[in-house]
Design an enzyme around this catalytic site. Structure first.
Site, PDB file in Angstrom:
ATOM      1  N   ASN A  83      44.028  41.671  38.049  1.00  0.00           N
ATOM      2  CA  ASN A  83      43.217  42.233  39.118  1.00  0.00           C
ATOM      3  C   ASN A  83      44.167  42.932  40.102  1.00  0.00           C
ATOM      4  OD1 ASN A  83      42.029  42.381  41.739  1.00  0.00           O
ATOM      5  ND2 ASN A  83      40.385  41.052  41.018  1.00  0.00           N
ATOM      6  N   ASP A 108      43.315  44.554  42.899  1.00  0.00           N
ATOM      7  CA  ASP A 108      42.720  44.776  44.229  1.00  0.00           C
ATOM      8  C   ASP A 108      43.775  44.764  45.342  1.00  0.00           C
ATOM      9  OD1 ASP A 108      40.276  44.737  43.001  1.00  0.00           O
ATOM     10  OD2 ASP A 108      39.631  42.810  43.817  1.00  0.00           O
ATOM     11  N   HIS A 109      44.734  43.810  45.226  1.00  0.00           N
ATOM     12  CA  HIS A 109      45.644  43.638  46.357  1.00  0.00           C
ATOM     13  C   HIS A 109      46.706  44.718  46.459  1.00  0.00           C
ATOM     14  CE1 HIS A 109      43.418  40.351  47.596  1.00  0.00           C
ATOM     15  NE2 HIS A 109      43.793  39.507  46.644  1.00  0.00           N
ATOM     16  N   HIS A 126      37.589  45.071  41.952  1.00  0.00           N
ATOM     17  CA  HIS A 126      36.331  44.700  42.613  1.00  0.00           C
ATOM     18  C   HIS A 126      35.992  45.812  43.604  1.00  0.00           C
ATOM     19  CE1 HIS A 126      34.001  41.338  44.962  1.00  0.00           C
ATOM     20  NE2 HIS A 126      33.275  42.417  44.750  1.00  0.00           N
ATOM     21  N   ARG A 139      34.042  46.559  46.354  1.00  0.00           N
ATOM     22  CA  ARG A 139      33.197  45.860  47.345  1.00  0.00           C
ATOM     23  C   ARG A 139      32.349  46.857  48.122  1.00  0.00           C
ATOM     24  NH1 ARG A 139      33.842  40.828  49.381  1.00  0.00           N
ATOM     25  NH2 ARG A 139      35.212  39.466  48.172  1.00  0.00           N
ATOM     26  N   ARG A 167      36.821  47.414  51.218  1.00  0.00           N
ATOM     27  CA  ARG A 167      38.002  46.981  51.960  1.00  0.00           C
ATOM     28  C   ARG A 167      39.302  47.218  51.193  1.00  0.00           C
ATOM     29  NH1 ARG A 167      37.220  40.471  51.865  1.00  0.00           N
ATOM     30  NH2 ARG A 167      35.188  41.064  52.686  1.00  0.00           N
ATOM     31  N   GLU A 191      34.426  44.450  38.736  1.00  0.00           N
ATOM     32  CA  GLU A 191      33.788  43.319  39.401  1.00  0.00           C
ATOM     33  C   GLU A 191      32.909  43.880  40.511  1.00  0.00           C
ATOM     34  OE1 GLU A 191      36.990  40.399  40.175  1.00  0.00           O
ATOM     35  OE2 GLU A 191      35.609  39.792  41.771  1.00  0.00           O
ATOM     36  N   THR A 212      37.749  36.260  50.148  1.00  0.00           N
ATOM     37  CA  THR A 212      37.701  36.555  48.726  1.00  0.00           C
ATOM     38  C   THR A 212      36.408  35.945  48.190  1.00  0.00           C
ATOM     39  OG1 THR A 212      38.837  36.270  46.603  1.00  0.00           O
ATOM     40  CG2 THR A 212      39.078  34.475  48.180  1.00  0.00           C
ATOM     41  N   THR A 213      36.067  36.245  46.935  1.00  0.00           N
ATOM     42  CA  THR A 213      34.827  35.699  46.380  1.00  0.00           C
ATOM     43  C   THR A 213      34.864  34.176  46.488  1.00  0.00           C
ATOM     44  OG1 THR A 213      34.973  37.508  44.822  1.00  0.00           O
ATOM     45  CG2 THR A 213      33.313  35.835  44.378  1.00  0.00           C
ATOM     46  N   GLU A 235      32.237  34.225  33.342  1.00  0.00           N
ATOM     47  CA  GLU A 235      33.600  33.956  33.818  1.00  0.00           C
ATOM     48  C   GLU A 235      33.527  32.674  34.626  1.00  0.00           C
ATOM     49  OE1 GLU A 235      35.807  37.087  35.871  1.00  0.00           O
ATOM     50  OE2 GLU A 235      36.981  35.525  36.908  1.00  0.00           O
ATOM     51  N   HIS A 289      40.171  32.957  39.073  1.00  0.00           N
ATOM     52  CA  HIS A 289      40.151  32.770  40.524  1.00  0.00           C
ATOM     53  C   HIS A 289      41.138  31.682  40.928  1.00  0.00           C
ATOM     54  CE1 HIS A 289      38.991  33.140  44.622  1.00  0.00           C
ATOM     55  NE2 HIS A 289      38.175  34.128  44.296  1.00  0.00           N
ATOM     56  N   GLY A 290      42.129  32.121  41.685  1.00  0.00           N
ATOM     57  CA  GLY A 290      43.105  31.188  42.245  1.00  0.00           C
ATOM     58  C   GLY A 290      44.189  30.747  41.275  1.00  0.00           C
ATOM     59  N   HIS A 318      45.854  37.592  42.768  1.00  0.00           N
ATOM     60  CA  HIS A 318      46.694  37.334  43.940  1.00  0.00           C
ATOM     61  C   HIS A 318      48.076  36.774  43.594  1.00  0.00           C
ATOM     62  CE1 HIS A 318      48.030  35.094  47.546  1.00  0.00           C
ATOM     63  NE2 HIS A 318      47.640  36.221  48.122  1.00  0.00           N
TER      64      HIS A 318
HETATM   65  N1  PXP Z   1      37.741  36.530  39.077  1.00  0.00           N
HETATM   66  C1  PXP Z   1      36.896  36.873  40.065  1.00  0.00           C
HETATM   67  C2  PXP Z   1      35.448  36.924  39.742  1.00  0.00           C
HETATM   68  C3  PXP Z   1      37.355  37.191  41.362  1.00  0.00           C
HETATM   69  O1  PXP Z   1      36.482  37.506  42.321  1.00  0.00           O
HETATM   70  C4  PXP Z   1      38.735  37.186  41.604  1.00  0.00           C
HETATM   71  C5  PXP Z   1      39.236  37.573  42.955  1.00  0.00           C
HETATM   72  O2  PXP Z   1      39.067  38.925  43.172  1.00  0.00           O
HETATM   73  C6  PXP Z   1      39.593  36.824  40.542  1.00  0.00           C
HETATM   74  C7  PXP Z   1      39.062  36.479  39.300  1.00  0.00           C
HETATM   75  C8  PXP Z   1      41.076  36.779  40.720  1.00  0.00           C
HETATM   76  O3  PXP Z   1      41.380  35.788  41.635  1.00  0.00           O
HETATM   77  P1  PXP Z   1      42.840  35.674  42.197  1.00  0.00           P
HETATM   78  O4  PXP Z   1      43.104  36.937  42.961  1.00  0.00           O
HETATM   79  O5  PXP Z   1      42.782  34.456  43.070  1.00  0.00           O
HETATM   80  O6  PXP Z   1      43.744  35.519  41.027  1.00  0.00           O
END
Ligand code: PXP
Length: 397
Positions: free
Chosen positions: A162, A164-165, A198, A200, A204, A225, A255-256, A306, A346-347, A369
């Site tokens: 991902n 996004d960051h 993602h 949004r 952002r 996403e 975050t989600t 997921e 996630h995480g 992240h």
């Molecule tokens: N999966 C989904 C559905 C998410 O919303 C996110 C965060 O954007 C991730 C995975 C990735 O999470 P992380 O950035 O904590 O690795």
């Protein structure tokens, strides 16, 4: 624990892996602490099943599975026999095949379900007795199925990054660097099998331009996403990513936060799945490791789920982490057995990923992240390669 399998279905075009069935039956007996008992399995076609169903239940139609407990109505002295017989399970392969197609499962998955269902009947479970009994039996089925090894041919769990960051850093200055398009290409070069962004509603981080350019440049798989908002749905239908992942979206969140409440909005989500399906875009639903949500995702025609790994990653004690891990393992196994493709994320970081990557039911991990944070120190390619190596070791090990 001998399992005796008789195949009356040998002339059929439908081929069944009987060795796998016996091994599954043995695993199930062990899980049910009945490994000291003998079990007989008979595979038949619809014609033979109709004869049996008519003779024993007065129903002149085929059915998927029948169970005959050995001691049902038998003389009490039989229970004193030195050999313990559990009973017979009869499965119609024709019906199993039809059901597999209807439920979009593999035949092997369907047969494993029928076997489990039949075995629980032999052990006294009966979904026809009452609603409570039905729930009890369904829960036991899910529990057993989640413990049986999925049958996917062994492949490596994929890593989707991902980015996004990368866009978050760019937006902090309002300039055009760093660019998620370049970052995505570097991730792919380092071994990522997919790119996730993602879009949004508040824009952002990822911008519309990013999604459109990534559609052209991503060589692996672009997973968009998104919340189920009209404006974003229209963009997705226009851009046509390789798949979309529907997530709950709140403006105030960092975050989600949690998984989608699929059970509470089946109609709305089914509508989005249908729209995407018409455009040839498979849909994944981001859900907590909760069997009710998985059932609902299957009911409304999702292709993927997921599974949210956030609580497992954020656990503050080993006990809590173990509990969350077991929930994820059971949910992934259940979703897989229902014929859903299973992703997770996630995480996840460099410590928590390995165990999740080792779960065979999971196809792909979505990680953002942790990798982007590490990239700030050691570079993006290296950060992706290190995560890739962790997943490779866990999923092939
Ligand atoms: N999966 C989904 C559905 C998410 O919303 C996110 C965060 O954007 C991730 C995975 C990735 O999470 P992380 O950035 O904590 O690795």
């Amino acid at each position: 624990m001998p399992v005796y399998l008789t195949d009356h279905n040998t002339g059929s075009k439908i081929s069944v892996d009987t060795r796998q069935m016996i091994s599954r039956a043995e695993q199930l007996l062990t899980l049910c602490q009945a490994s000291d008992q003998n079990l007989s399995i008979l595979l038949v076609d619809d014609e033979e099943m109709t004869t049996m169903n008519s003779r024993y239940r007065g129903k002149n139609v085929p059915t998927n599975v029948l169970s005959f407990p050995f001691l049902d109505g038998a003389d009490a002295s039989l229970s004193a026999l030195p050999v313990k017989e559990l009973g017979d399970i009869i499965i119609s392969i024709d019906t199993a095949q039809r059901e597999a197609v209807a439920y979009r499962q593999t035949l092997s998955t369907r047969i494993t379900w029928l076997l489990t269902h039949g075995l629980l009947h032999l052990m006294g479970y009966d979904h026809e007795r009452s609603a409570e009994d039905a729930t009890l039996m369904e829960e036991k089925e899910a529990e057993l199925l989640s413990c049986i090894h999925p049958v996917r041919s062994k492949h490596m769990t994929h890593l989707a990054i991902n980015v996004d960051h990368i866009a978050t850093i760019r937006q902090a200055r309002g300039t055009d660097e760093p660019d998620p398009i370049t970052a995505a290409a570097l991730c792919e070069l380092a071994g990522a099998a997919g790119i996730v962004v993602h879009l949004r509603e508040d824009r952002r981080h990822i911008q519309d331009r990013d999604v459109r350019l990534l559609r052209q440049t991503v060589k692996t798989k672009l997973n968009l996403e998104m919340g189920a908002a009209k404006e974003i749905i229209e963009i997705a239908l226009d851009v046509k990513p390789d798949m979309v992942t529907l997530v709950p979206e709140k403006r105030q969140e960092l975050t989600t936060e949690g998984g989608l409440n699929v059970t509470g909005q089946k109609k709305k989500l089914a509508g989005v799945i249908e729209q995407m399906g018409n455009a040839g875009i498979p849909v994944s639903l981001f859900i907590d490791p909760d069997l009710k949500q998985i059932r609902a995702a299957q009911d409304i025609g999702a292709t993927f789920v997921e599974i949210h790994t956030g609580k497992y990653c954020d656990a503050t004690s080993e006990g809590e982490r173990e509990q969350e891990f077991q929930l994820i393992a059971a949910a992934a196994g259940d979703a897989f057995q229902r014929g859903l493709h299973v992703n997770a994320g996630h995480g996840l970081d460099y410590r928590t990923t390995s165990r999740i990557a080792a779960l065979e039911a999971i196809e792909e991990l979505s990680i953002g992240h942790a990798v982007i944070a590490r990239a700030a120190y050691i570079g993006l390619e290296r950060a992706v390669r290190e995560m890739f190596a962790i997943i490779q070791a866990a999923s092939l090990g």
